[in-house]
Motif scaffolding. Structure first.
Motif, mmCIF file in Angstrom:
data_model
loop_
_atom_site.group_PDB
_atom_site.id
_atom_site.type_symbol
_atom_site.label_atom_id
_atom_site.label_comp_id
_atom_site.label_asym_id
_atom_site.label_seq_id
_atom_site.Cartn_x
_atom_site.Cartn_y
_atom_site.Cartn_z
ATOM 1 N N SER A 156 37.834 43.387 20.730
ATOM 2 C CA SER A 156 39.153 43.328 20.069
ATOM 3 C C SER A 156 40.107 42.332 20.751
ATOM 4 O O SER A 156 41.109 42.729 21.347
ATOM 5 N N PRO A 157 39.779 41.054 20.643
ATOM 6 C CA PRO A 157 40.559 40.018 21.338
ATOM 7 C C PRO A 157 42.026 39.962 20.905
ATOM 8 O O PRO A 157 42.890 39.678 21.735
ATOM 9 N N ASP A 158 42.305 40.269 19.626
ATOM 10 C CA ASP A 158 43.701 40.143 19.182
ATOM 11 C C ASP A 158 44.601 41.133 19.905
ATOM 12 O O ASP A 158 45.733 40.827 20.252
ATOM 13 N N GLU A 159 44.043 42.318 20.139
ATOM 14 C CA GLU A 159 44.806 43.325 20.866
ATOM 15 C C GLU A 159 44.998 42.907 22.328
ATOM 16 O O GLU A 159 46.072 43.036 22.887
ATOM 17 N N ARG A 160 43.937 42.381 22.922
ATOM 18 C CA ARG A 160 44.005 41.965 24.333
ATOM 19 C C ARG A 160 45.007 40.832 24.527
ATOM 20 O O ARG A 160 45.685 40.765 25.538
ATOM 21 N N LEU A 161 45.091 39.971 23.545
ATOM 22 C CA LEU A 161 46.016 38.841 23.671
ATOM 23 C C LEU A 161 47.443 39.328 23.852
ATOM 24 O O LEU A 161 48.242 38.706 24.550
ATOM 25 N N LYS A 162 47.763 40.453 23.249
ATOM 26 C CA LYS A 162 49.144 40.948 23.311
ATOM 27 C C LYS A 162 49.371 41.839 24.519
ATOM 28 O O LYS A 162 50.485 42.310 24.741
ATOM 29 N N ALA A 163 48.316 42.095 25.295
ATOM 30 C CA ALA A 163 48.444 43.030 26.418
ATOM 31 C C ALA A 163 49.026 42.333 27.648
ATOM 32 O O ALA A 163 49.042 41.111 27.750
ATOM 33 N N TYR A 164 49.522 43.156 28.560
ATOM 34 C CA TYR A 164 49.905 42.680 29.887
ATOM 35 C C TYR A 164 48.769 43.022 30.857
ATOM 36 O O TYR A 164 48.022 43.976 30.617
ATOM 37 N N PRO A 165 48.665 42.284 31.961
ATOM 38 C CA PRO A 165 47.539 42.522 32.875
ATOM 39 C C PRO A 165 47.402 43.976 33.313
ATOM 40 O O PRO A 165 46.293 44.493 33.392
ATOM 41 N N TYR A 166 48.529 44.642 33.558
ATOM 42 C CA TYR A 166 48.418 46.002 34.101
ATOM 43 C C TYR A 166 47.749 46.960 33.118
ATOM 44 O O TYR A 166 47.314 48.040 33.497
ATOM 45 N N GLU A 167 47.677 46.565 31.865
ATOM 46 C CA GLU A 167 47.067 47.447 30.874
ATOM 47 C C GLU A 167 45.543 47.313 30.823
ATOM 48 O O GLU A 167 44.896 48.015 30.065
ATOM 49 N N LEU A 168 44.994 46.386 31.630
ATOM 50 C CA LEU A 168 43.563 46.097 31.540
ATOM 51 C C LEU A 168 42.839 46.472 32.823
ATOM 52 O O LEU A 168 43.419 46.476 33.908
ATOM 53 N N SER A 169 41.539 46.759 32.680
ATOM 54 C CA SER A 169 40.722 47.091 33.856
ATOM 55 C C SER A 169 40.430 45.833 34.662
ATOM 56 O O SER A 169 40.621 44.714 34.184
ATOM 57 N N GLY A 170 39.955 46.034 35.887
ATOM 58 C CA GLY A 170 39.624 44.908 36.759
ATOM 59 C C GLY A 170 38.586 43.983 36.137
ATOM 60 O O GLY A 170 38.733 42.763 36.150
ATOM 61 N N GLY A 171 37.544 44.587 35.558
ATOM 62 C CA GLY A 171 36.497 43.774 34.939
ATOM 63 C C GLY A 171 37.052 42.953 33.789
ATOM 64 O O GLY A 171 36.733 41.768 33.624
ATOM 65 N N MET A 172 37.931 43.593 32.997
ATOM 66 C CA MET A 172 38.530 42.904 31.856
ATOM 67 C C MET A 172 39.418 41.747 32.332
ATOM 68 O O MET A 172 39.382 40.648 31.771
#
Ligand SMILES: Nc1ncnc2c1ncn2[C@@H]1O[C@H](COP(=O)(O)OP(=O)(O)O)[C@@H](O)[C@H]1O
Ligand code: SF4
Ligand SMILES: [Mg+2]
Lengths: 333, 331
Positions: A156-172
């Motif tokens: 789901s790249p479109d969702e990730r594009l709108k995210a901030y780093p803190y919302e993602l896992s280390g691997g992501m």
């Protein structure tokens, strides 16, 4: 070895993409001059994967930053040349170097929790990388950003594009850093221990994927690691670094199966999988010496089981057939 | 997501309750404090007045009652928005304060704008190259601005610009223009000339602080991996500076600038006194001197409210700057 890496190795001999000769990067500190990189030679062909291996503090990262021209005072490249595709990176002016960074030569850092800017959205951090090097519209850059995320297997790249780093896992986050490195289709990527901070399971995936991506796109890769086992399945060639110098270079098979330098030998013997195959599990004796207080002559001398009186004089690299080279008076020939 | 939307008002309501607690405690302290200091009627009547006249005045002002009765009466009225009348002028205390407010707000807004516009770039400069002579000069200046008493800086500016050069007035507000009920100096040249010295005095002190905070934040952010990564991406230096660095140092800057802004609005006493600036700080100090309790209490109550609201605004700004702060609010 697969076909593309054979080609890569063959091409190395013709016209290297990157050729580093006698690179010295020193830090003038209050305690003395830290010779973090002290006479490094590296040659890398187009599309070739080089594993740069050495224990922590041996100067691997500083070598990588020297290539990108990211050495800050008190550090300085004091000697040597870095030739990239016919360009002299050391004497090049800063603006020209900026145009190469992130465009021709990209870098991936060790700790994904620190590399992305915490207050900027992912899309911003990708788009700016495109627009720093090409006059493209934001819409076009965003499309490339999305493609880059898809390329590194982010769901789901479109969702990730709108995210901030803190919302993602280390691997992501590390995948996103890899996407940033790939987005402008560089010819060379320097990956500085990019999986060290990640779970073992994700480590394997990322190594596999980066290898596939580089092979597919013909991107050359310098993979920096302290773990010989990591590059065994990844690199075409391996350079082993100790105390600011490359002590041995050769094809992966040569280095792993017929190590020439006592330090390389020690590294291999301390990999557990080799011990279980009948070798005794071996730790290199002694401690990594301080760069401010290296032994006279060969820097490995005080830890070396094969040291002889000659070793009081620092050995120069010896070039051997098959593109091998070793920096030792008593190599295991 | 729904949870997120509901959390913000809860934290605002918590803050307001806190504010009411603070106001209660503070009003008791001010009441008792001023009661102990002395009898306001002695300020209001002529020295020749008879004891009977004094008694009559005390009764009229409600001062013949016990302090606790007076306090409860005050509370009862305050709940209905009535903070009493000035002992001195008989005007409603609230009205007195509100009349003075534009002068103070104007002074402080101009001073803080100056301090941010000057302080942030200088602080970044000093943080980027801490060893450069220019940076050392900036820091020396900041230490001076920081440690010299505000009134002394004010007096020196008066000496230089008003007395010696004679190009700027040293006191009062100058020509104002009414925008609705609010009188503003910043709309006339004469207003600006009067505003210049007090705003500079206040602004220099605040700029000194902003410089230090900005420099410290810059020095903290620069070695971060994400700055090096931004460089490795080949971003232009201007982008790294104006986006990657600035957005991260904004958090401490907003904190300090916000608190200083509140402090200055509530207690711009020194600057306003030195320049006879007819603002709230001047009113506060005059009211304390005359023991004009309704004005002092009303003033402090208003300021607590103001500071609480300001803190809320700062928190909301945080959330705008730092995305992970939005997350923390939930806890
Ligand atoms: N800014 C600096 N000042 C002084 N010494 C430094 C600095 N940066 C790196 N070094 C030294 O350079 C050496 C090599 O560092 P590095 O390349 O990061 O090692 P590694 O092989 O672990 O990546 C280390 O011994 C470190 O102490
Ligand atoms: S040069 Fe001598 S001390 Fe150094 S590694 Fe070789 S044998 Fe050991
Ligand atoms: Mg490193």
């Amino acid at each position: 070895m697969d076909v593309s890496s054979m080609q890569a190795t063959a091409m190395t001999r013709q016209e290297p993409l990157l050729s580093i000769k006698g690179l010295k990067t020193h830090f003038a500190t209050r305690a003395g001059v830290v010779k973090a990189v002290d006479g490094v030679d590296i040659e890398l062909g187009r599309g070739e994967i080089l594993g740069l291996v050495g224990e922590s503090g041996s100067g691997k990262s500083i070598t990588g930053f020297s290539i990108l021209g990211l050495i800050d005072p008190p550090g300085r490249i004091v000697d040597g040349s870095i030739d990239y595709d016919g360009l002299d990176l050391v004497s090049m002016d800063e603006e020209a170097r900026r145009r190469l960074r992130g465009n021709d030569i990209a870098m991936i850092f060790q700790d994904p929790s620190m590399t992305l800017n915490p207050v900027l959205r992912i899309d911003t951090q990708l788009i700016e990388t495109v627009q720093a090097h090409a006059e493209v519209s934001t819409a076009e850059a965003r499309q490339r950003a999305r493609d880059a995320l898809v390329q590194v297997g982010i769901p789901s790249p479109d969702e990730r594009l709108k995210a901030y780093p803190y919302e993602l896992s280390g691997g992501m986050r590390q995948r996103i850093a890899i996407a940033i490195a790939l987005i402008n289709k560089p010819k060379l990527i320097i990956a500085d221990e990019p999986t060290t901070a990640l779970d073992v399971s994700i480590q394997g995936q990322i190594i596999y994927e980066v290898k596939q991506l580089c092979r597919r796109t013909g991107t050359a890769l310098i993979w920096i690691t302290h773990d010989l086992a990591v590059v065994a399945g990844l690199a075409d060639r391996i350079s082993v670094m100790y105390a600011g110098r490359i002590v041995e270079t050769g094809t992966t098979a040569d280095v792993i199966e017929r190590p020439l330098h006592p330090y390389t030998q020690g590294l291999i013997d301390s990999v557990p999988s080799h011990a279980t195959r009948g070798h005794r599990l071996h730790q290199i004796k002694g401690m990594t010496p301080s760069l401010l207080n290296l032994p006279k002559g060969c820097a490995f001398r005080e830890r070396c089981e094969k040291a002889t009186p000659e070793c009081l004089v620092a050995p120069e690299p010896t070039l051997l057939p098959g593109g091998k080279s070793v920096r030792c008076w008593n190599p295991a020939l | 997501m729904r949870k997120k939307d509901r959390q913000v008002p809860v934290f605002i309501i918590n803050r307001l309750f806190q504010a009411i607690g603070v106001i209660l405690v503070m009003s008791v302290l001010v009441f008792v404090g001023l009661y102990l200091i002395g009898d306001p009627t002695s300020m209001l009547v002529s020295p020749e007045a008879t004891e009977i006249e004094r008694q009559a005045l005390r009764k009229a002002l409600g001062l013949d009652q016990s302090i606790w009765v007076q306090y409860l009466t005050f509370l009862g009225n305050a709940v209905h928005g009535d903070f009493g009348r000035s002992f001195l002028t008989g005007q409603p205390a609230l009205q007195l304060i509100v009349e003075r407010m534009p002068a103070t707000v104007e002074l402080v807004v101009v001073a803080m704008t100056f301090s941010v516009v000057v302080g942030v770039p200088l602080g970044i400069l000093a943080g980027l190259r801490p060893k450069a002579p220019s940076s050392k000069a900036i820091m020396t200046g900041s230490i001076l601005g920081f440690s010299l008493p505000n009134f002394w800086i004010g007096l020196m500016l008066i000496m230089l610009f008003a007395v010696y050069l004679g190009i700027l007035p040293a006191s009062a507000r100058g020509e104002t223009v009414n925008v609705g009920p609010v009188a503003l100096s910043i709309l006339t040249l004469d207003g600006w000339r009067h505003l210049a010295l007090p705003a500079l005095t206040l602004g220099l002190a605040k700029a000194a602080l902003i410089i230090r905070v900005t420099r410290a934040a810059t020095r903290e952010v620069l070695p971060m991996d994400y700055i090096k990564f931004a460089r490795a991406k080949g971003l232009r230096p201007s982008r790294i500076l104006n986006v990657h660095l600035l957005k991260n140092i904004l958090i401490p800057i907003v904190t300090v600038a916000g608190l200083e802004f509140g402090q200055a609005i509530a207690f711009a006493v020194v600057t306003e006194s030195v320049f006879s600036w007819p603002g709230m700080g001047k009113l506060l100090i005059d009211s304390i001197i005359t023991l004009d309790r309704p004005v002092v209490v009303a003033y402090l109550v208003m300021m607590v409210f103001f500071l609480v609201i300001l803190n809320l605004v700062i928190d909301i700004l945080y959330m705008a700057i730092d995305p992970s702060a939005r997350e923390k609010v939930r806890d």
